[in-house]
Design a protein around this motif. Structure first.
Motif, mmCIF file in Angstrom:
data_model
loop_
_atom_site.group_PDB
_atom_site.id
_atom_site.type_symbol
_atom_site.label_atom_id
_atom_site.label_comp_id
_atom_site.label_asym_id
_atom_site.label_seq_id
_atom_site.Cartn_x
_atom_site.Cartn_y
_atom_site.Cartn_z
ATOM 1 N N PRO A 53 -4.903 1.089 -7.215
ATOM 2 C CA PRO A 53 -5.625 0.303 -6.199
ATOM 3 C C PRO A 53 -4.832 0.128 -4.903
ATOM 4 N N TYR A 58 -3.604 3.801 -0.121
ATOM 5 C CA TYR A 58 -4.348 3.500 1.108
ATOM 6 C C TYR A 58 -5.669 4.262 1.158
ATOM 7 N N LYS A 59 -6.721 3.551 1.510
ATOM 8 C CA LYS A 59 -8.047 4.144 1.675
ATOM 9 C C LYS A 59 -8.487 3.974 3.122
ATOM 10 N N GLY A 109 -11.682 3.553 4.973
ATOM 11 C CA GLY A 109 -13.018 3.244 4.492
ATOM 12 C C GLY A 109 -12.946 3.152 2.979
ATOM 13 N N SER A 110 -13.637 4.060 2.291
ATOM 14 C CA SER A 110 -13.560 4.082 0.827
ATOM 15 C C SER A 110 -12.854 5.340 0.332
ATOM 16 N N LYS A 111 -12.296 6.135 1.249
ATOM 17 C CA LYS A 111 -11.713 7.424 0.895
ATOM 18 C C LYS A 111 -10.201 7.335 0.707
ATOM 19 N N ILE A 112 -9.722 7.914 -0.394
ATOM 20 C CA ILE A 112 -8.278 8.068 -0.588
ATOM 21 C C ILE A 112 -7.820 9.383 0.033
ATOM 22 N N LYS A 151 0.851 -1.185 0.000
ATOM 23 C CA LYS A 151 0.000 0.000 0.000
ATOM 24 C C LYS A 151 0.891 1.242 0.000
#
Length: 259
Positions: A241, A244-245, A247-250, A102
């Motif tokens: 991909p 690192y996110k 949740g779903s946030k970058i 990541k």
């Protein structure tokens, strides 16, 4: 399992700034690997890649440097052959897509920070390091794992100052994480620092990805986009991909803009 984040930078860490992009922005990128994976997969495959294209030998290992690769200078003169360069680039992209890691990138606009605040709380480099520390801590906490941090050496006094700054974070925490929580995730009070010549695979990957992610961060935050489509953009496409996110946030997690 234990993780390690390997960190490299792009840009100038002077407190003063200007409108010149190379002086205005400083960007730190960390790549997070599982140490068992580094030993079993990353290092052997990276060594094999260097041996295949650049005749690297265990007794005299070649260290991958993005700038030297781009300039095709010794020991990377084989890339002067367009066909070999094409094959190497394709194989490198394939590895980057397949390797398990990541990334966390922190970009600081020093000029904006200077205009907004009358005094600096941190050296810009150390400020970015504290933010990466926070994101890495959150990543470890999310995974319920532990890990440590490794930076590339910047030289005597700079390394001492960086270690002191790291130790203060470990002992005092930051604005967003308590020092007692750090013990749950970070295993070492002492920052690991290695020279480029140490042939550390993770640091070489950080070196290869730091500039592409710097360009991507500038574009993502609408600060600068030269419109060029280069090999850097191809790298970003395969590693997106892996940013690192939370949740779903970058944004705010794998990509963070300061101030």
């Amino acid at each position: 399992m234990k993780l390690r984040i390997y960190i490299d930078e792009v840009g100038n860490n002077d407190i003063g700034s200007s409108n010149i992009p190379n002086h205005r922005y400083l960007c730190l990128t960390g790549v997070v690997f599982d140490l068992g994976y580094v030993k079993s997969t990353l290092s052997p495959e990276l060594d094999q890649l260097k041996s295949k294209y650049f005749n690297s030998h265990p007794d005299d290992p070649i260290i991958l440097h993005r700038k030297e690769l781009m300039n095709k200078k010794h020991p990377f003169k084989a890339l002067c052959d367009p066909e070999i360069e094409k094959q190497f680039n394709a194989e490198l992209l394939s590895h980057l897509e397949r390797w398990q890691f990541k990334t966390i990138t922190v970009l600081i606009d020093k000029l904006e920070h200077q205009n907004r605040y009358s005094t600096w709380k941190y050296d810009p480099y150390h400020y970015c390091m504290a933010i990466i520390f926070e994101r890495y801590h959150l990543r470890l906490k999310e995974l319920q794992m532990t890990g440590d941090m490794m930076f590339e050496s910047r030289g005597g006094k700079e390394d001492i100052r960086l270690k002191d700054s790291y130790r203060r974070i470990f002992e005092q925490g930051t604005e967003w994480i308590k020092h007692e929580d750090i013990d749950e995730t970070i295993t070492s009070k002492e920052l690991k620092i290695k020279a480029k010549s140490a042939n550390v695979s993770g640091l070489q990957i950080a070196d290869l990805l730091a500039y592409p992610l710097y360009r991507y961060a500038l574009k993502f935050f609408k600060l600068k986009d030269d419109g060029r489509d280069t090999f850097n953009e191809q790298i970003i496409e395969v590693i997106k991909p892996k940013i690192y996110k939370g949740g779903s946030k970058i944004m705010g997690y794998g990509l963070k803009l300061l101030p």
